[in-house]
Scaffold this active site. Structure first.
Site, PDB file in Angstrom:
ATOM      1  N   HIS A 105      -1.788   0.541   7.134  1.00  0.00           N
ATOM      2  CA  HIS A 105      -2.400   0.817   5.838  1.00  0.00           C
ATOM      3  C   HIS A 105      -2.048   2.250   5.454  1.00  0.00           C
ATOM      4  O   HIS A 105      -1.762   3.080   6.329  1.00  0.00           O
ATOM      5  CB  HIS A 105      -3.921   0.634   5.892  1.00  0.00           C
ATOM      6  CG  HIS A 105      -4.591   0.698   4.557  1.00  0.00           C
ATOM      7  ND1 HIS A 105      -4.084   0.061   3.436  1.00  0.00           N
ATOM      8  CD2 HIS A 105      -5.718   1.338   4.142  1.00  0.00           C
ATOM      9  CE1 HIS A 105      -4.884   0.293   2.405  1.00  0.00           C
ATOM     10  NE2 HIS A 105      -5.870   1.066   2.807  1.00  0.00           N
TER      11      HIS A 105
ATOM     12  N   CYS B 257       0.811  -1.218   0.000  1.00  0.00           N
ATOM     13  CA  CYS B 257       0.000   0.000   0.000  1.00  0.00           C
ATOM     14  C   CYS B 257       0.842   1.265   0.000  1.00  0.00           C
ATOM     15  O   CYS B 257       0.439   2.290  -0.566  1.00  0.00           O
ATOM     16  CB  CYS B 257      -0.963   0.009   1.184  1.00  0.00           C
ATOM     17  SG  CYS B 257      -0.166  -0.053   2.809  1.00  0.00           S
TER      18      CYS B 257
ATOM     19  N   ASP C 269      -8.415   5.441  -1.648  1.00  0.00           N
ATOM     20  CA  ASP C 269      -7.968   4.194  -1.028  1.00  0.00           C
ATOM     21  C   ASP C 269      -8.107   3.077  -2.060  1.00  0.00           C
ATOM     22  O   ASP C 269      -9.211   2.602  -2.341  1.00  0.00           O
ATOM     23  CB  ASP C 269      -8.810   3.883   0.213  1.00  0.00           C
ATOM     24  CG  ASP C 269      -8.366   2.627   0.938  1.00  0.00           C
ATOM     25  OD1 ASP C 269      -7.462   1.924   0.441  1.00  0.00           O
ATOM     26  OD2 ASP C 269      -8.928   2.331   2.013  1.00  0.00           O
TER      27      ASP C 269
END
Length: 223
Positions: free
Chosen positions: A81, A25, A99
Site C-alpha cells: 500500500h 495506490c 490515505d
C-alpha cells in the site's frame, strides 16, 4: 484516545477532488502529492511530503479501516500500500496522513492513524509484520515510473482496469520501477533511525526502510 475528541485539521480540498483508481495506490499517491503541491496545501516543491510504501517480504500486510475491506473494521490484506505523510512544522501540529483508500478522516493525524489503521499493539504472526519505505516526495516525483505491467495476468489481460490517463514516466525516461519501491527485505531495514537515516531519506532514490516500531520515531526526526 477517543477519535471523537480529536480536533482534526481542515483541508480546502475534499477527497472527491483527488484522482483515485482502485488498486493503483502508487499512481494515486503520485497524483495526490502533485495536487497538494499545486493547491498550496503543501510546499510547491513537495519538500514537506513523504511517500510511504507499506509491504513485507511475503506481500501480505494487514491494514484496518480500508474502504476495500469487507468486514466492519475495514481489515484488508494488501500486497502493498502507498500513502502520503505531510510533515508539519508549525507549533505542535501533528504530521498528517493522506490515505485515499482509508475510511478514516482525510487527512488524519499520524498517531491515531497508526493506532487505528496499523494497530501495532495487535499481535501478528511474524510473516505479517509490516515495513515502511519512506521516500521524500520531490525525489519520488522525479524518479517514479510505472507502465502498469504488474496489473496484467499471464496472458496480458488487466487484473483491474487502469486509469484513463497515460502511464507515469520518470524524468530520466524510465518507464517502470514500481517493483523497486514495493520490494522490501528485512536486511535492508535501517538499524538506527538517527542522523544518517534522516540524511538518507533526503538523498536516496528509494528512501529509507524502517520497521513499524521505528516509524513514528523516524518521522518525528524529520520535523
Amino acid at each position: 484516545m477517543a477519535t471523537s475528541n480529536l480536533e482534526l485539521p481542515s483541508s480546502p480540498l475534499d477527497i472527491s477532488q483527488f484522482d483515485h483508481t482502485p488498486f493503483y495506490c502508487e499512481e494515486n499517491v503520485y497524483l495526490l502529492c502533485k495536487k497538494l503541491c499545486t493547491s498550496g496545501i503543501a510546499n510547491a516543491e513537495g519538500s514537506d511530503l513523504f511517500v510511504v510504501f507499506i509491504s513485507n517480504e511475503k506481500k501480505q500486510v494487514p491494514l484496518w479501516h480500508q474502504k476495500a475491506g469487507k468486514r466492519a473494521d475495514g481489515l484488508v490484506l494488501w500486497d502493498y500500500h502507498a500513502i502520503c505523510i505531510q510533515r508539519k512544522k508549525e507549533g505542535n501540529s501533528p504530521h498528517l496522513v493522506w490515505d485515499l483508500d482509508s475510511s478514516l478522516p482525510f487527512p488524519y493525524p499520524l498517531a491515531p492513524y497508526v493506532s487505528e489503521s496499523i494497530r501495532p499493539s495487535f499481535q501478528l504472526f511474524p510473516e505479517f509484520q509490516r515495513f515502511f519505505r519512506v521516500v521524500h516526495a520531490p525525489i519520488f516525483l522525479q524518479f517514479f515510473a510505472s507502465d502498469r505491467r504488474h496489473m496484467k495476468d499471464s496472458v496480458g489481460n488487466w487484473i483491474s482496469q487502469p486509469p484513463a490517463y497515460e502511464p507515469i514516466v520518470a524524468e530520466d525516461g524510465t518507464v517502470h520501477n514500481l517493483n523497486e519501491y514495493m520490494e522490501v527485505h528485512a536486511a535492508d531495514m535501517v538499524t538506527d533511525v538517527g542522523v544518517d537515516s534522516v540524511n538518507a531519506v533526503f538523498t536516496q532514490k528509494l528512501g529509507v526502510l524502517v520497521s513499524e516500531s521505528q516509524l513514528e520515531e523516524f518521522l518525528s526526526l524529520l520535523s
